[in-house]
Design a protein around this motif. Structure first.
Motif, PDB file in Angstrom:
ATOM      1  N   SER A 103     -16.669   0.564   4.909  1.00 34.90           N
ATOM      2  CA  SER A 103     -16.483  -0.669   4.148  1.00 34.90           C
ATOM      3  C   SER A 103     -15.209  -0.655   3.315  1.00 34.90           C
ATOM      4  N   LEU A 104     -14.932   0.478   2.669  1.00 33.56           N
ATOM      5  CA  LEU A 104     -13.724   0.542   1.857  1.00 33.56           C
ATOM      6  C   LEU A 104     -12.490   0.456   2.748  1.00 33.56           C
ATOM      7  N   THR A 105     -11.438  -0.148   2.216  1.00 38.15           N
ATOM      8  CA  THR A 105     -10.252  -0.424   3.027  1.00 38.15           C
ATOM      9  C   THR A 105      -9.038   0.421   2.667  1.00 38.15           C
ATOM     10  N   ASN A 106      -9.110   1.146   1.542  1.00 37.06           N
ATOM     11  CA  ASN A 106      -7.956   1.905   1.060  1.00 37.06           C
ATOM     12  C   ASN A 106      -6.778   0.981   0.788  1.00 37.06           C
ATOM     13  N   THR A 107      -7.064  -0.195   0.286  1.00 37.68           N
ATOM     14  CA  THR A 107      -6.053  -1.188  -0.066  1.00 37.68           C
ATOM     15  C   THR A 107      -6.425  -1.807  -1.406  1.00 37.68           C
ATOM     16  N   TYR A 108      -5.666  -2.809  -1.829  1.00 37.37           N
ATOM     17  CA  TYR A 108      -5.945  -3.430  -3.115  1.00 37.37           C
ATOM     18  C   TYR A 108      -7.290  -4.140  -3.138  1.00 37.37           C
ATOM     19  N   PHE A 109      -7.873  -4.399  -1.966  1.00 35.99           N
ATOM     20  CA  PHE A 109      -9.208  -4.998  -1.937  1.00 35.99           C
ATOM     21  C   PHE A 109     -10.206  -4.091  -2.645  1.00 35.99           C
ATOM     22  N   ASP A 110      -9.986  -2.788  -2.542  1.00 37.63           N
ATOM     23  CA  ASP A 110     -10.873  -1.843  -3.216  1.00 37.63           C
ATOM     24  C   ASP A 110     -10.728  -1.925  -4.728  1.00 37.63           C
ATOM     25  N   VAL A 111      -9.524  -2.250  -5.203  1.00 34.42           N
ATOM     26  CA  VAL A 111      -9.323  -2.428  -6.644  1.00 34.42           C
ATOM     27  C   VAL A 111     -10.121  -3.647  -7.106  1.00 34.42           C
ATOM     28  N   PHE A 112     -10.091  -4.712  -6.321  1.00 34.65           N
ATOM     29  CA  PHE A 112     -10.885  -5.899  -6.632  1.00 34.65           C
ATOM     30  C   PHE A 112     -12.365  -5.552  -6.772  1.00 34.65           C
ATOM     31  N   ALA A 113     -12.811  -4.610  -5.952  1.00 32.51           N
ATOM     32  CA  ALA A 113     -14.221  -4.244  -5.940  1.00 32.51           C
ATOM     33  C   ALA A 113     -14.661  -3.519  -7.205  1.00 32.51           C
ATOM     34  N   MET A 159       0.799  -1.194   0.000  1.00 31.13           N
ATOM     35  CA  MET A 159       0.000   0.000   0.000  1.00 31.13           C
ATOM     36  C   MET A 159       0.829   1.239   0.000  1.00 31.13           C
ATOM     37  N   LYS A 160       0.884   1.873  -1.056  1.00 27.51           N
ATOM     38  CA  LYS A 160       1.405   3.211  -0.982  1.00 27.51           C
ATOM     39  C   LYS A 160       0.223   4.053  -1.319  1.00 27.51           C
ATOM     40  N   ARG A 161      -0.277   3.839  -2.477  1.00 29.07           N
ATOM     41  CA  ARG A 161      -1.478   4.544  -2.770  1.00 29.07           C
ATOM     42  C   ARG A 161      -2.654   3.659  -2.466  1.00 29.07           C
ATOM     43  N   HIS A 162      -2.510   2.419  -2.695  1.00 31.65           N
ATOM     44  CA  HIS A 162      -3.545   1.489  -2.326  1.00 31.65           C
ATOM     45  C   HIS A 162      -2.939   0.124  -2.235  1.00 31.65           C
ATOM     46  N   ARG A 163      -2.105  -0.058  -1.277  1.00 30.47           N
ATOM     47  CA  ARG A 163      -1.491  -1.352  -1.100  1.00 30.47           C
ATOM     48  C   ARG A 163      -1.974  -1.927   0.191  1.00 30.47           C
ATOM     49  N   CYS A 164      -2.000  -3.209   0.277  1.00 34.64           N
ATOM     50  CA  CYS A 164      -2.582  -3.711   1.483  1.00 34.64           C
ATOM     51  C   CYS A 164      -1.775  -4.739   2.216  1.00 34.64           C
ATOM     52  N   PRO A 165      -1.641  -5.998   1.794  1.00 37.82           N
ATOM     53  CA  PRO A 165      -0.970  -6.986   2.628  1.00 37.82           C
ATOM     54  C   PRO A 165       0.440  -6.594   3.001  1.00 37.82           C
ATOM     55  N   TYR A 166       0.785  -6.618   4.268  1.00 33.92           N
ATOM     56  CA  TYR A 166       2.154  -6.336   4.632  1.00 33.92           C
ATOM     57  C   TYR A 166       2.578  -7.237   5.758  1.00 33.92           C
ATOM     58  N   PRO A 167       3.844  -7.602   5.772  1.00 35.18           N
ATOM     59  CA  PRO A 167       4.348  -8.461   6.821  1.00 35.18           C
ATOM     60  C   PRO A 167       4.357  -7.718   8.138  1.00 35.18           C
ATOM     61  N   PHE A 168       4.204  -8.453   9.199  1.00 32.69           N
ATOM     62  CA  PHE A 168       4.195  -7.833  10.522  1.00 32.69           C
ATOM     63  C   PHE A 168       5.473  -8.218  11.243  1.00 32.69           C
TER      64      PHE A 168
END
Length: 378
Positions: free
Chosen positions: A169-179, A13-22
């Motif tokens: 509902s929106l996540t501001n991640t790539y999930f929103d691109v899927f939508a 996620m920079k502009r819309h990135r989501c999964p990241y390692p913890f």
């Protein structure tokens, strides 16, 4: 000083990135950047001239107002690593003792900024047969775009595989691109390969009243966590005839008459699964599509950090796109979620639709992604 670093499984996620390692760390941080890589979903290739001309109004979207949130990156010296899927580079959490004069500079915070450790709560942590599972809750008082969210972390790298917010509902991640996929595919069921805790499914069900979702997840414990901590149980009760979840191999997914769309978000141990670098996998998925169907895929990128250092994120992404290209040819497009070449990317199959028509049937918070698709250049 004590801090946490998040990396997301299929989200950069920079502009819309989501999964990241913890990652849990205990050293000062640098003003560098965090990346997250996003999951991509796959869909069909060969479309007839008729379906290519079909209107984009087959499915209706209920507009949302949120806009994409930018996510940045910071690098820290890691002391303890916690695993999860792949969003992007670690998102940092720091204690008050780590704050420097930079922290008091008046400016808008982004997802690249660290989250104070006192604003992070681990509400579940255990090992299943397939994953090291952690669920984090970010305080609503946190000065961060993830405030009020819950995050699902999987695998050793600590990547984020799902995210949900209490009041949006929106996540501001790539999930929103899927939508943004339903308006450009024919009517019919959509498959989610790599279901996680249901982030993508929730958006599809809420935004598109006619969509039926079939989700596959290998780890039953991940589904249990989704039901317990991410509202999946409520979602199943709310949409009993539109949401179907299966535990098993996602690459064996099939329904009668095929899928109209497929979302692919398949990571294992912090890397895209090896099967996605095999053209035979994409040929099989293509055959499971209805006429005019498409596949959208989270292909990751350099920001993806796998447990196996030999699985370089950029190389794996390129090999995956090459395998897809052998099956879909020039009908393959890529969306980069950030401003750098090493940010996470998504792939989309099929002829590029009319962009203006596509944007008109999407809420403004999703239409921003339409113009980001580019033809694949190998």
């Amino acid at each position: 000083m004590l801090m946490f670093l998040f990396r997301g499984a299929s989200m950069c996620m920079k502009r819309h990135r989501c999964p990241y390692p913890f990652v849990l760390m205990s050293s000062p941080y640098n003003k560098s950047s965090l990346r997250c890589h996003l999951p991509l979903r796959a869909i069909n290739q060969k479309e007839s001239e008729e379906t290519e001309q079909m209107p984009l109004t087959a499915l209706q979207i209920r507009p949302f107002t949120p806009f994409p949130i930018q996510i940045s990156h910071h690098t820290y010296r890691t002391i303890i690593k916690l695993s999860s899927k792949t969003l992007s580079k670690p998102l940092q959490i720091k204690s008050k003792s780590q704050e420097t004069h930079h922290d008091f500079t008046p400016q808008t915070r982004t997802q690249e900024d660290g989250i104070p450790i006192e604003d992070v709560k681990i509400i579940a942590k255990f090992k299943s047969r397939h994953n090291y599972i952690r669920v984090l809750e970010i305080s609503r008082k946190a000065d961060h775009p993830f405030a009020g969210s819950r995050l699902l972390l999987l695998d050793a790298p600590g990547n984020i595989h799902s995210i949900s917010f209490l009041f949006k509902s929106l996540t501001n991640t790539y999930f929103d691109v899927f939508a943004a996929l339903p308006p450009i595919i024919p009517p019919g069921p959509i498959a989610i390969l790599g279901f996680g805790a249901g982030s993508a499914a929730r958006l599809l069900l809420e935004l598109y009243p006619g969509v039926v979702v079939h989700g596959w997840e290998l780890d039953s414990s991940v589904i249990d966590v989704g039901r317990e901590y991410f509202g999946l149980k409520k979602l199943e009760k709310q949409y009993p005839d539109r949401l179907f979840i299966y535990v098993g191999n996602a690459l064996s997914a099939k329904v009668k008459d095929g899928f109209s769309g497929i979302l692919v978000d398949l990571f294992c141990k912090g890397s895209l699964i090896p099967e996605l670098q095999d053209p035979n996998t994409w040929e099989k998925l293509r055959k499971s599509l209805r006429k005019g169907g498409r596949i959208m895929v989270n292909v990751g990128g350099s920001c993806v950090e796998a447990e196996d250092k030999r699985r370089d994120g950029k190389v794996v992404m390129e090999d995956t796109l090459k395998a897809m290209h052998q099956v879909f040819g020039d009908r393959l497009f890529v969306l980069n979620l950030g401003n750098r070449k090493d940010d996470s990317s998504l792939a989309l199959t099929g002829k590029l639709p009319d962009l203006d028509a596509w944007k008109k049937v999407l809420p403004r918070s999703l239409s921003c992604y339409v113009d980001m698709w580019r033809p694949l250049s190998l």
